[in-house]
Design a protein around this motif. Structure first.
Motif, mmCIF file in Angstrom:
data_model
loop_
_atom_site.group_PDB
_atom_site.id
_atom_site.type_symbol
_atom_site.label_atom_id
_atom_site.label_comp_id
_atom_site.label_asym_id
_atom_site.label_seq_id
_atom_site.Cartn_x
_atom_site.Cartn_y
_atom_site.Cartn_z
ATOM 1 N N GLU A 54 0.837 -1.184 0.000
ATOM 2 C CA GLU A 54 0.000 0.000 0.000
ATOM 3 C C GLU A 54 0.877 1.241 0.000
ATOM 4 N N CYS A 91 -3.610 9.040 2.539
ATOM 5 C CA CYS A 91 -3.282 7.619 2.706
ATOM 6 C C CYS A 91 -4.503 6.729 2.493
ATOM 7 N N ARG A 211 -2.134 2.167 8.045
ATOM 8 C CA ARG A 211 -1.160 2.704 7.094
ATOM 9 C C ARG A 211 -0.568 4.004 7.640
#
Length: 236
Positions: A54, A91, A211
């Protein structure tokens, strides 16, 4: 092993109480404490891998907004309606389902602030890996807020587990005091005392939260700016 773990928790609690940040201090930080300055702005947009394939888009940190200036809502939310806040960041996005039963005053405040664009272009000024991500301070310093306070005292059995969203406050403020700074718990169970108004739970996008958590380098700003691009309100 139990003694070591308890010792570590006590040390962490003392560190948190000494730090400043949006609306809480003994856990995440609050309006009256001091925190590290927001990260420097970037000059070029790019992407930064955060693990697991990611990525977060690397963006310039926005200019700080003025402290205060908002007015507390005069009307309550409809108790028969479910309210969700969709938080869009560089994000990814995540969704907070507000808990009107536990925090009716804070929920109404967050909905009003979101509708007014208060959270748009505001950074996550504090990311502590495996503990919390904290944002909602217009100044980005960990000392700002909307200019008013609400109070929703959490139940004594409140659990601050992964995905729980609560409000930051200073160590001298009464339990459940809230401004605009909120934090999302990223640890499995961070063992906080029932001092912080529990305003909801992340129901979608926990991967985004983690994340952001992965960008933490200690107790302060993340390694690269994480910006709340927009917060929208959903009703059902």
């Amino acid at each position: 092993m139990k003694l070591v773990r308890v010792g570590l928790l006590l040390v962490l609690a003392l560190v948190l109480a000494a730090c400043g940040g949006g609306d809480d201090e003994a856990s995440p930080t609050t309006d009256t404490a001091t925190t590290e300055a927001p990260p420097e702005t970037e000059t070029e947009a790019e992407t930064t891998a955060t693990g697991g394939g990611e990525e977060c888009e690397t963006v310039d940190a926005p200019e700080p907004k003025p402290d205060g200036g908002a007015e507390a809502p005069e009307t309550k939310l409809d108790p028969g309606t479910t309210y969700k806040l969709v938080v869009e960041t560089n994000c990814g996005s995540f969704t907070i389902q507000l808990d009107q039963e536990t925090a009716p005053n804070t929920s109404a405040s967050l909905v009003a602030l979101a509708r007014d664009g208060f959270f748009d272009d505001v950074i996550f000024h504090r990311v502590v890996p495996g503990f919390v991500i904290q944002g909602g301070d217009p100044t980005g310093t960990g000392t700002g807020g909307p200019g008013y306070k609400t109070v929703d005292v959490p139940p004594q059995d409140a659990s601050y587990i992964q995905g729980v969203v609560a409000m930051a406050k200073s160590g001298v403020e009464p339990p459940g005091t809230s401004g605009s700074q909120f934090f999302v718990v990223t640890g499995a169970d961070v063992g906080l005392p029932p001092e912080y108004a529990v305003v909801g739970t992340v129901t979608e996008g926990l991967d985004t939260v983690l994340r952001i958590d992965a960008l933490g380098t200690g107790d302060g700003p993340p390694s690269t700016p994480v910006v709340i691009e927009k917060v929208t309100v959903e009703e059902s």
